[in-house]
Scaffold this motif. Structure first.
Motif, mmCIF file in Angstrom:
data_model
loop_
_atom_site.group_PDB
_atom_site.id
_atom_site.type_symbol
_atom_site.label_atom_id
_atom_site.label_comp_id
_atom_site.label_asym_id
_atom_site.label_seq_id
_atom_site.Cartn_x
_atom_site.Cartn_y
_atom_site.Cartn_z
ATOM 1 N N GLY A 97 0.780 -1.233 0.000
ATOM 2 C CA GLY A 97 0.000 0.000 0.000
ATOM 3 C C GLY A 97 0.807 1.275 0.000
ATOM 4 O O GLY A 97 0.230 2.360 0.170
ATOM 5 N N VAL A 98 2.095 1.193 -0.205
ATOM 6 C CA VAL A 98 2.943 2.384 -0.273
ATOM 7 C C VAL A 98 3.189 2.683 -1.750
ATOM 8 O O VAL A 98 4.007 2.013 -2.398
ATOM 9 C CB VAL A 98 4.273 2.172 0.484
ATOM 10 N N LEU A 99 2.478 3.664 -2.294
ATOM 11 C CA LEU A 99 2.517 3.951 -3.733
ATOM 12 C C LEU A 99 3.501 5.087 -3.998
ATOM 13 O O LEU A 99 3.131 6.254 -4.149
ATOM 14 C CB LEU A 99 1.114 4.324 -4.224
ATOM 15 N N GLY A 100 4.744 4.744 -4.066
ATOM 16 C CA GLY A 100 5.780 5.746 -4.304
ATOM 17 C C GLY A 100 6.071 5.935 -5.783
ATOM 18 O O GLY A 100 5.978 4.989 -6.573
ATOM 19 N N HIS A 101 6.408 7.179 -6.175
ATOM 20 C CA HIS A 101 6.788 7.494 -7.547
ATOM 21 C C HIS A 101 8.314 7.543 -7.647
ATOM 22 O O HIS A 101 9.013 7.883 -6.688
ATOM 23 C CB HIS A 101 6.176 8.823 -7.977
#
Length: 677
Positions: A270-274
């Motif tokens: 659930g960690v949506l990093g770019h």
């Protein structure tokens, strides 16, 4: 048509929904209407991931700008002529907020912006797939506006120019077309492809403005795979106009592959990093420091440059927080990781060389999924803790953290933890109806218990009494005798007549055969006659005629009539009885065996001619009786009794001696097997 309300609520991340909600509130307070436009609508319709959020308002942008800082937005860039702001929001959300404009191009690459309606703004865009809008206003939330039928081009996976002069008016659209085709895998519409080739040959790219050049360069870093798009632009020759020193060969491919892997591991949790800021030093890994500095200077949004330059310091501070005592527990580390910026968590996981930091991150990636799987949903249901209970999600989080820290190891501990949250059992529903008669299920050895209301007064009817008695024994069901369709009530003086049961199938035929057999049987002979008893013992094993099922259908009642005549002939003179009947009995196959056996046993009769004469005389009727037995299968003993009148033939016994020889010869020839048919 897609349900865009559903897409807005399910396809956007929680941070994106929160950012859109904040802007809706600001627009409503400023008496402006707001719409989701551009690439976000295209990606929602096409089913792709929404990377950037483009929003357009119909109203004064300056009034909305005042409330952005208080709502948690940060302005990282601005395009003043186009009335456009570039924003960031907590959670790594990137937004573009602009006013609705009517755009004209007096010269290639030099647009002129004037305030206009939303439809005018959509008709001034580059491709039809980007010229759609979704209303975010009260009363029309989720309404799609598609004046140029962009949905059809999305279904065909094609890029179609809004204007026939689109590449001439804005040369940056040539670069944008290649970038979108490389990312989405689409193709140019046929006429658009022809115009693209013409613009490429004519050199329309030379009119590219400096601002659009920097904007397209920055968009390359925000791509999911920058190197792939970079190679596509190199193949078309557009990098010579954007930044010649930047080439795909100068990228660190191995490090980028590791970055993509770590990004996927965090996205599962659930960690949506770019990767934009993290990938910048990797994509430009083999470029000189001067070339990298020049590239940063060309970028349109300098807020992105500041993010790149401050990334190392922010990673160091975050690593210190992650290894502190406050984050020693797995649940505390989990809360810290989810509360921080996803881009920062990804940068720390990828760039930090600290062993404690990597250990905490590995624990987060491995123990969190297992703890989530150990949540006892069945126990929650048994304790009446259901999703409709207030605070259900918060309770799941508490239980998840307890499991992650290892405090709930047994079912008893889980039940004790959940006991304070279990609501009381609901009271049983009141029974307002009078209890009716209850019946026990039918079965062997079980008696039905009939219940009668205690407050019943009066006398039961005859039908009711009979029904109660039948219920106790299991012979009747409730309502069989007292139902509304059971006719008039019987009385004790006039009981219900019992109807005799219908005869079973075939009963008439059986009864008729029995009557005929009784008629054929003569008066019973005295039981003292000994000679008649021996043939009876011999005849009994022969009577397997019962097994001969086929004879049942063939043997009508009429066939028994000749038997009477044959039985009467022995009473006539012995000459006729000795000749004709004996021959007939010889022809009867079943009788041969019956006659043969007594003849063999009667061998000693030569000494006393009187005794064998009696047996021989008795054999005649036995033969005829055996024939009858085959016809009428019932009561062979009764038929044997018919042989008793043979005693009357004592007088002509001497003339009957030749019958002994005649009967003996066929007895030797007759096979024993045929008697069993």
């Amino acid at each position: 048509m897609a349900d865009y309300i559903y897409l807005l609520e399910n396809r956007l991340s929680h941070a994106q929904q929160k950012a859109i909600g904040a802007l809706r509130t600001i627009a409503r307070e400023s008496d402006a209407t707001i719409f989701l436009t551009g690439g976000a609508v295209r990606d929602l319709t096409a089913g792709a991931s929404v990377r950037d959020i483009d929003l357009t308002i119909q109203g004064d942008l300056s009034r909305i700008r005042k409330g952005l800082g208080a709502a948690g937005f940060e302005i990282v860039g601005e395009n003043a002529p186009a009335h456009q702001l570039f924003l960031t929001y907590s959670g790594g959300v990137r937004l573009e907020l602009s006013s609705a404009n009517t755009v004209s191009w007096p010269k290639p690459g030099k647009p002129k912006y004037e305030p206009g309606s939303l439809i005018d703004d959509l008709r001034s865009r580059d491709f039809t797939a980007n010229a759609m809008a979704i209303s975010l206003n009260e009363g029309s939330y989720g309404l799609l506006m598609d004046p140029l039928n962009g949905v059809a081009d999305i279904e065909n996976r094609e890029l179609r120019l809004v204007s026939n002069y689109g590449f001439i008016e804005e040369p940056s659209r040539l670069i944008r077309a290649v970038r979108l085709m490389s990312r989405l895998g689409w193709q140019l519409e046929e006429k658009t492809r022809q115009r693209y080739e013409t613009a490429k040959e004519e050199g329309y790219i030379s009119a590219l403005s400096a601002w659009n050049k920097g904007y397209e360069l920055e968009e390359l870093f925000h791509e999911e795979d920058p190197v792939r798009v970079l190679r596509a632009l190199e193949a078309e020759g557009w990098m010579q106009y954007l930044f010649p020193a930047w080439q795909s060969a100068k990228a660190n491919i191995a490090a980028l592959t590791d970055l993509y892997t770590r990004q996927g591991e965090l996205q599962i949790q659930g960690v949506l990093g770019h990767i934009a800021a993290i990938a910048f030093p990797l994509v430009t890994g083999k470029m000189s420091a001067g070339e990298v500095s020049s590239l940063k200077h060309l970028l349109a949004r300098q807020g992105f440059v500041r993010e790149i330059e401050s990334l190392d310091a922010r990673v160091k501070d975050f690593a210190t927080k992650l290894t502190a005592k406050e984050a020693a527990a797995p649940s505390a580390a989990w809360k810290l990781l989810h509360a921080s910026e996803p881009d920062l968590v990804l940068a720390t996981y990828f760039g930090s060389k600290s062993a404690p930091v990597q250990a905490r991150l590995k624990t987060f990636l491995t123990e969190s999924p297992t703890a989530r799987q150990r949540i006892p949903y069945q126990l929650l249901t048994e304790m009446r803790i259901t999703p409709d209970l207030p605070g259900y999600n918060e309770l799941l989080d508490k239980l998840f953290f307890e499991l992650m820290d290892g405090r709930l190891a047994t079912p008893e501990e889980m039940k004790a933890f959940l006991e304070p949250y279990s609501p009381p059992a609901p009271p049983p529903p009141p029974n307002l109806r009078r209890a009716r008669a209850r019946k026990e299920p039918k079965g062997r050895g079980k008696k039905k218990v009939v219940e009668v209301d205690a407050d019943f007064e009066g006398t039961l009817t005859v039908a009711a009494e009979e029904e109660l008695a039948g219920l106790e024994t299991g012979l009747t069901e409730e309502g069989d005798l007292t139902g509304p369709d059971r006719g008039p009530e019987p009385t004790k003086e006039e009981p219900i007549e019992k109807v005799a049961p219908l005869p079973a199938k075939g009963a008439k035929e059986k009864k008729a055969a029995k009557v005929i057999a009784e008629k054929k049987a003569p008066a019973p002979a005295p039981a003292k006659t000994v000679p008649a008893a021996k043939p009876v013992a011999i005849v009994k094993p022969v009577v397997p005629a019962k097994k001969a099922a086929p004879v049942k259908a063939v043997a009508p009642v009429k066939a028994a009539a000749p038997a009477k005549k044959v039985a009467a002939k022995p009473v006539a003179p012995a000459k006729k009885a000795s000749a004709a009947p004996v021959k007939k009995t010889v022809a009867a196959k079943p009788v041969k065996k019956v006659a043969a056996k007594p003849v063999k046993k009667a061998a000693p009769a030569k000494k006393a001619p009187t005794k064998p004469v009696k047996k021989a005389v008795a054999a005649k009727p036995v033969k005829a009786v055996a024939k009858k037995v085959v016809v009428a299968k019932k009561a062979p003993a009764k038929v044997v009794k018919k042989a008793a009148p043979a005693k009357a033939a004592k007088a002509p016994a001497k003339k009957a001696l030749p019958a002994k020889k005649v009967a003996a010869k066929p007895a030797k020839k007759a096979p024993a097997k045929k008697s069993h048919r």
